[in-house]
Write a protein that holds these residues in place. Structure first.
Motif, mmCIF file in Angstrom:
data_model
loop_
_atom_site.group_PDB
_atom_site.id
_atom_site.type_symbol
_atom_site.label_atom_id
_atom_site.label_comp_id
_atom_site.label_asym_id
_atom_site.label_seq_id
_atom_site.Cartn_x
_atom_site.Cartn_y
_atom_site.Cartn_z
ATOM 1 N N ARG A 73 0.842 -1.195 0.000
ATOM 2 C CA ARG A 73 0.000 0.000 0.000
ATOM 3 C C ARG A 73 0.875 1.242 0.000
ATOM 4 O O ARG A 73 1.949 1.266 0.611
ATOM 5 N N ALA A 74 0.395 2.271 -0.677
ATOM 6 C CA ALA A 74 1.047 3.577 -0.660
ATOM 7 C C ALA A 74 0.194 4.530 0.169
ATOM 8 O O ALA A 74 -1.039 4.543 0.040
ATOM 9 N N ILE A 75 0.851 5.320 1.000
ATOM 10 C CA ILE A 75 0.164 6.313 1.822
ATOM 11 C C ILE A 75 0.749 7.685 1.494
ATOM 12 O O ILE A 75 1.943 7.927 1.689
ATOM 13 N N GLY A 76 -0.084 8.547 0.959
ATOM 14 C CA GLY A 76 0.344 9.905 0.675
ATOM 15 C C GLY A 76 0.129 10.792 1.883
ATOM 16 O O GLY A 76 -0.882 10.668 2.582
ATOM 17 N N ILE A 77 1.091 11.669 2.144
ATOM 18 C CA ILE A 77 0.965 12.654 3.223
ATOM 19 C C ILE A 77 0.731 14.013 2.571
ATOM 20 O O ILE A 77 1.636 14.596 1.969
ATOM 21 N N ALA A 78 -0.496 14.500 2.664
ATOM 22 C CA ALA A 78 -0.846 15.765 2.020
ATOM 23 C C ALA A 78 -0.055 16.911 2.646
ATOM 24 O O ALA A 78 -0.027 17.056 3.870
ATOM 25 N N VAL A 79 0.563 17.735 1.795
ATOM 26 C CA VAL A 79 1.326 18.891 2.292
ATOM 27 C C VAL A 79 0.523 20.181 2.138
ATOM 28 O O VAL A 79 1.021 21.268 2.438
ATOM 29 N N LEU A 80 -0.709 20.054 1.702
ATOM 30 C CA LEU A 80 -1.578 21.212 1.529
ATOM 31 C C LEU A 80 -3.013 20.821 1.855
ATOM 32 O O LEU A 80 -3.326 19.637 2.002
ATOM 33 N N LYS A 81 -3.860 21.823 2.001
ATOM 34 C CA LYS A 81 -5.283 21.557 2.225
ATOM 35 C C LYS A 81 -5.905 21.164 0.895
ATOM 36 O O LYS A 81 -6.118 22.022 0.039
ATOM 37 N N GLY A 82 -6.185 19.886 0.724
ATOM 38 C CA GLY A 82 -6.673 19.460 -0.576
ATOM 39 C C GLY A 82 -7.434 18.155 -0.537
ATOM 40 O O GLY A 82 -7.321 17.332 -1.460
ATOM 41 N N GLU A 83 -8.213 17.938 0.518
ATOM 42 C CA GLU A 83 -8.978 16.693 0.596
ATOM 43 C C GLU A 83 -9.958 16.619 -0.570
ATOM 44 O O GLU A 83 -10.609 17.588 -0.924
ATOM 45 N N ASN A 84 -10.052 15.469 -1.186
ATOM 46 C CA ASN A 84 -10.832 15.185 -2.397
ATOM 47 C C ASN A 84 -10.127 15.722 -3.643
ATOM 48 O O ASN A 84 -10.061 15.029 -4.659
ATOM 49 N N TYR A 85 -9.614 16.950 -3.594
ATOM 50 C CA TYR A 85 -8.880 17.499 -4.744
ATOM 51 C C TYR A 85 -7.656 16.654 -5.058
ATOM 52 O O TYR A 85 -7.430 16.266 -6.211
ATOM 53 N N LEU A 86 -6.848 16.356 -4.049
ATOM 54 C CA LEU A 86 -5.638 15.573 -4.290
ATOM 55 C C LEU A 86 -5.982 14.167 -4.770
ATOM 56 O O LEU A 86 -5.316 13.616 -5.651
ATOM 57 N N GLU A 87 -7.014 13.575 -4.191
ATOM 58 C CA GLU A 87 -7.428 12.247 -4.637
ATOM 59 C C GLU A 87 -7.830 12.257 -6.107
ATOM 60 O O GLU A 87 -7.483 11.338 -6.875
ATOM 61 N N SER A 88 -8.534 13.305 -6.524
ATOM 62 C CA SER A 88 -8.949 13.384 -7.930
ATOM 63 C C SER A 88 -7.753 13.580 -8.847
ATOM 64 O O SER A 88 -7.712 13.043 -9.962
ATOM 65 N N GLU A 89 -6.751 14.336 -8.389
ATOM 66 C CA GLU A 89 -5.539 14.539 -9.185
ATOM 67 C C GLU A 89 -4.798 13.219 -9.401
ATOM 68 O O GLU A 89 -4.320 12.932 -10.507
ATOM 69 N N VAL A 90 -4.698 12.416 -8.359
ATOM 70 C CA VAL A 90 -4.027 11.117 -8.484
ATOM 71 C C VAL A 90 -4.819 10.196 -9.399
ATOM 72 O O VAL A 90 -4.255 9.532 -10.286
ATOM 73 N N ASN A 91 -6.129 10.148 -9.199
ATOM 74 C CA ASN A 91 -6.958 9.262 -10.033
ATOM 75 C C ASN A 91 -6.877 9.618 -11.510
ATOM 76 O O ASN A 91 -6.931 8.738 -12.373
ATOM 77 N N GLN A 92 -6.755 10.898 -11.824
ATOM 78 C CA GLN A 92 -6.651 11.314 -13.225
ATOM 79 C C GLN A 92 -5.371 10.800 -13.871
ATOM 80 O O GLN A 92 -5.325 10.585 -15.086
ATOM 81 N N LEU A 93 -4.334 10.587 -13.072
ATOM 82 C CA LEU A 93 -3.061 10.129 -13.601
ATOM 83 C C LEU A 93 -2.984 8.609 -13.725
ATOM 84 O O LEU A 93 -2.197 8.080 -14.514
ATOM 85 N N LEU A 94 -3.786 7.901 -12.937
ATOM 86 C CA LEU A 94 -3.765 6.448 -12.982
ATOM 87 C C LEU A 94 -4.584 5.942 -14.168
ATOM 88 O O LEU A 94 -5.603 6.531 -14.526
ATOM 89 N N ASP A 95 -4.147 4.837 -14.762
ATOM 90 C CA ASP A 95 -4.859 4.326 -15.937
ATOM 91 C C ASP A 95 -6.002 3.394 -15.573
ATOM 92 O O ASP A 95 -6.729 2.921 -16.433
ATOM 93 N N ARG A 96 -6.152 3.100 -14.290
ATOM 94 C CA ARG A 96 -7.278 2.277 -13.852
ATOM 95 C C ARG A 96 -7.557 2.586 -12.382
ATOM 96 O O ARG A 96 -6.701 3.117 -11.679
ATOM 97 N N THR A 97 -8.739 2.235 -11.934
ATOM 98 C CA THR A 97 -9.093 2.456 -10.539
ATOM 99 C C THR A 97 -8.317 1.484 -9.657
ATOM 100 O O THR A 97 -8.329 0.280 -9.894
ATOM 101 N N GLN A 98 -7.636 2.007 -8.666
ATOM 102 C CA GLN A 98 -6.865 1.186 -7.753
ATOM 103 C C GLN A 98 -7.194 1.558 -6.321
ATOM 104 O O GLN A 98 -7.464 2.723 -6.010
ATOM 105 N N THR A 99 -7.166 0.570 -5.445
ATOM 106 C CA THR A 99 -7.563 0.781 -4.053
ATOM 107 C C THR A 99 -6.396 0.552 -3.092
ATOM 108 O O THR A 99 -6.612 0.484 -1.879
ATOM 109 N N ASN A 100 -5.172 0.474 -3.624
ATOM 110 C CA ASN A 100 -4.011 0.177 -2.780
ATOM 111 C C ASN A 100 -3.302 1.442 -2.310
ATOM 112 O O ASN A 100 -2.105 1.432 -2.059
ATOM 113 N N TRP A 101 -4.053 2.531 -2.184
ATOM 114 C CA TRP A 101 -3.454 3.770 -1.737
ATOM 115 C C TRP A 101 -4.504 4.652 -1.067
ATOM 116 O O TRP A 101 -5.702 4.483 -1.296
#
Length: 298
Positions: free
Chosen positions: A195-223
């Motif tokens: 599993r990967a755990i990201g540590i947000a360095v800014l106020k960006g709940e939901n925003y950061l998740e959407s940014e990561v999902n846009q870069l991934l080529d498929r839906t993944q739940t290991n992070w």
């Protein structure tokens, strides 16, 4: 000559070292630090990994590189240095007007003959829009425009190589998250229980998740992303975090800063002391390098 051959002192793979802090419950885990801050004295960590394939693929017709960042941007600093080494004109679109008081990073860019273009927050928010990109292309014919933080598909390939450099197989990989590209690149190379755990360095709940999902080529739940350790937002630093960074650097012999790496190690300490990880787990902390946030203005 390739870009890598043109940039001296690039050192990969970076070392992955056992880490034994004097934190409560740390003795119950196998903790490692991937020292990507040692890749290069200027172009360190994830900045090089995110840029190298983009720079390898520059069209022969490229006349300039343009990118975006704040006054303490590790990305702009790394890119400005590379362009200086390659004798490639570089334009930095900078959020905020620092013309009356240059940061150390901006002093470096000036010394490397970069063009600095200061824009306000309203204009800066347009940096990813097609209309704004078209304006920049018209202003700089033949320019290659690199997104803020190097966040683009080719960045994921470079970041993903981290996982193939490891002699240990971690159960958890912790990484600071600003644009989401580093986290996305790691997630794409995980397998099985990892599993990967990201540590947000800014106020960006939901925003950061959407940014990561846009870069991934498929839906993944290991992070997932932890949002409890930004200490007030991007480049914000609480007294507790400042003291932690000073103490950490003194005790462990390598530097962290309050914008990215300090928040990562602070979060790791808090999670470990809360017994977030199961006993015996292998935990990898990725030091992504870049210490511009620790440099004082002149």
């Amino acid at each position: 000559m390739t870009v890598i051959e043109s940039i001296p002192e690039i050192e990969t793979p970076s070392p992955c070292l056992p880490f034994k802090p004097d934190w409560q419950h740390a003795e119950d885990l196998q903790i490692y630090v991937k020292r990507d801050d040692l890749i290069h004295p200027v172009v360190s960590g994830n900045k090089w990994r995110k840029l190298k394939y983009t720079l390898r693929q520059l069209p022969a017709s490229t006349t300039r590189i343009v990118s975006f960042g704040g006054g303490y941007s590790n990305h702009l600093h790394a890119l400005g240095f590379i362009c200086h080494q390659l004798a490639m004109p570089f334009t930095a679109i900078v959020r905020g007007d620092y013309s009356a008081s240059l940061t150390p990073m901006l002093h470096d860019l000036m010394a490397w003959n970069s063009e600095l273009v200061y824009v306000d927050k309203v204009e800066y928010r347009q940096r990813d829009t097609l209309a704004y990109i078209n304006q920049l292309q018209a202003r700089y014919p033949g320019a290659v425009i690199i997104p803020e933080g190097g966040k683009q598909p080719s960045a994921l390939r470079g970041v993903g190589e981290i996982m193939h450099e490891l002699a240990v197989i971690p159960d958890y990989v912790l990484v600071p998250v600003g644009s989401g590209a580093t986290l996305a690149g790691l997630v794409g190379q995980l397998y099985g229980h990892q599993r990967a755990i990201g540590i947000a360095v800014l106020k960006g709940e939901n925003y950061l998740e959407s940014e990561v999902n846009q870069l991934l080529d498929r839906t993944q739940t290991n992070w997932h992303i932890q949002h409890d350790f930004h200490h007030g937002g991007y480049a914000k630093c609480s007294r507790e975090l400042a003291e932690f960074c000073r103490t950490f650097t003194r005790e462990h012999g390598f530097a962290v800063e309050p914008v990215y790496s300090g928040k990562l190690f602070y979060a790791a300490k808090m999670l470990i002391e809360r017994q977030y990880f199961e006993k015996g787990a292998k935990v990898l902390l990725l030091h992504t390098g870049g210490l511009q946030g620790a440099r004082e203005s002149r």
